[in-house]
Design an enzyme around this catalytic site. Structure first.
Site, PDB file in Angstrom:
ATOM      1  N   LYS A 158       1.872  -5.340   1.233  1.00  0.00           N
ATOM      2  CA  LYS A 158       2.361  -6.546   0.569  1.00  0.00           C
ATOM      3  C   LYS A 158       2.796  -6.283  -0.868  1.00  0.00           C
ATOM      4  CE  LYS A 158       2.062  -9.659   3.833  1.00  0.00           C
ATOM      5  NZ  LYS A 158       3.249 -10.407   4.313  1.00  0.00           N
ATOM      6  N   TYR A 165      -3.314  -3.531   4.014  1.00  0.00           N
ATOM      7  CA  TYR A 165      -2.611  -4.800   3.836  1.00  0.00           C
ATOM      8  C   TYR A 165      -2.103  -4.931   2.398  1.00  0.00           C
ATOM      9  CZ  TYR A 165      -1.758  -9.852   3.868  1.00  0.00           C
ATOM     10  OH  TYR A 165      -1.185 -11.096   3.766  1.00  0.00           O
TER      11      TYR A 165
END
Length: 253
Positions: free
Chosen positions: A162, A158
């Protein structure tokens, strides 16, 4: 309430729930006609109903942000239905595949990159193509404080996706500001959405786990995150280009 987006068409991806739903409703409340885009057609339709009950204007479109043809169709549909596209909030994202990198399922790695990063790239690609030929526009991407700003154990996939969104936002902003398109990102911290729950976790258990990591002492409400999105989409931020606005209660300070 004032209507700073009156006459504008705003597209929000991942608008069927959470921050995306709050964003879609907020743009509509401020005068925009909103295209509610989501993979879940039922959730998108529910967001449209909420907007219409509040006196706003909206329509739903089903989209898979990992599929180029689906994303192109989303933008084309927004333009054909409503006559243009002026604002985009590329918000769709997933938070899965938690655990140490050595044990990470490769399918989860690819899934997060596909939705969180490639999904933003594809959305910008087709949004920019329209905006470039039609007087410009504004794009706000959803990054995260997890990634470019702070890291936590077990969130490598993640965080990587991002952090890449933050970098891609800056690069795209430089590529297209001379086309009249302002591109920025918002990096939320932990927020009061379903994404912040661990499996089977209660609200009290979530608070006990997360509140101590946030100097402000609590999770964000979705409207607090959306306030940053609205500002970046408005003329009040007209000199802001290629910025990643961290909205996380001090967690990454």
């Amino acid at each position: 309430m004032s209507a700073p987006f009156h006459g504008k068409v705003a597209l929000v991806t991942g608008a069927g729930s959470g921050i995306g739903r709050t964003s879609a409703r907020a743009f509509a409340a401020r005068g925009a006609t909103v295209v509610v885009a989501d993979l879940d057609a039922g959730n998108a339709a529910q967001t449209v109903k909420l907007i219409e009950r509040g006196g706003g204007r909206a329509s739903a479109v089903t989209v898979d942000v990992t599929d180029s043809a689906s994303v192109q169709s989303m933008v084309d549909t927004a333009v054909s239905r409503h006559g243009g596209l002026h604002i985009a909030h590329n918000n769709a994202g997933v938070f899965t595949g938690l655990g140490p990198l050595a044990d990470l399922d490769e399918g989860q790695w690819h899934a997060q990159l596909a939705v969180n990063l490639t999904g933003v790239m594809l959305a910008m690609k087709y949004e920019i193509r329209h905006m470039r030929d039609n007087g410009g526009g504004v794009i706000v991407n959803a990054a995260s404080n997890i990634g470019d700003h702070v890291r936590y154990p077990g969130t490598g996939a993640y965080a990587a996706s991002k952090a890449a969104v933050s970098t891609l936002t800056r690069a795209a902003a430089l590529d297209h500001i001379k086309d009249g398109i302002r591109i920025n990102a918002v990096s939320p911290g932990a927020s009061n959405t379903s994404m912040t729950f661990m499996p089977g976790e209660s609200e009290a258990e979530r608070a006990a786990r997360l509140n101590g990591t946030i100097p402000l002492g609590r999770l964000a409400e979705t409207d607090e995150i959306v306030a940053s999105v609205l500002w970046l989409a408005s003329e009040e931020s007209s000199f802001v280009v290629g910025h990643d606005l961290v909205t996380d209660g001090g967690a990454s300070a």
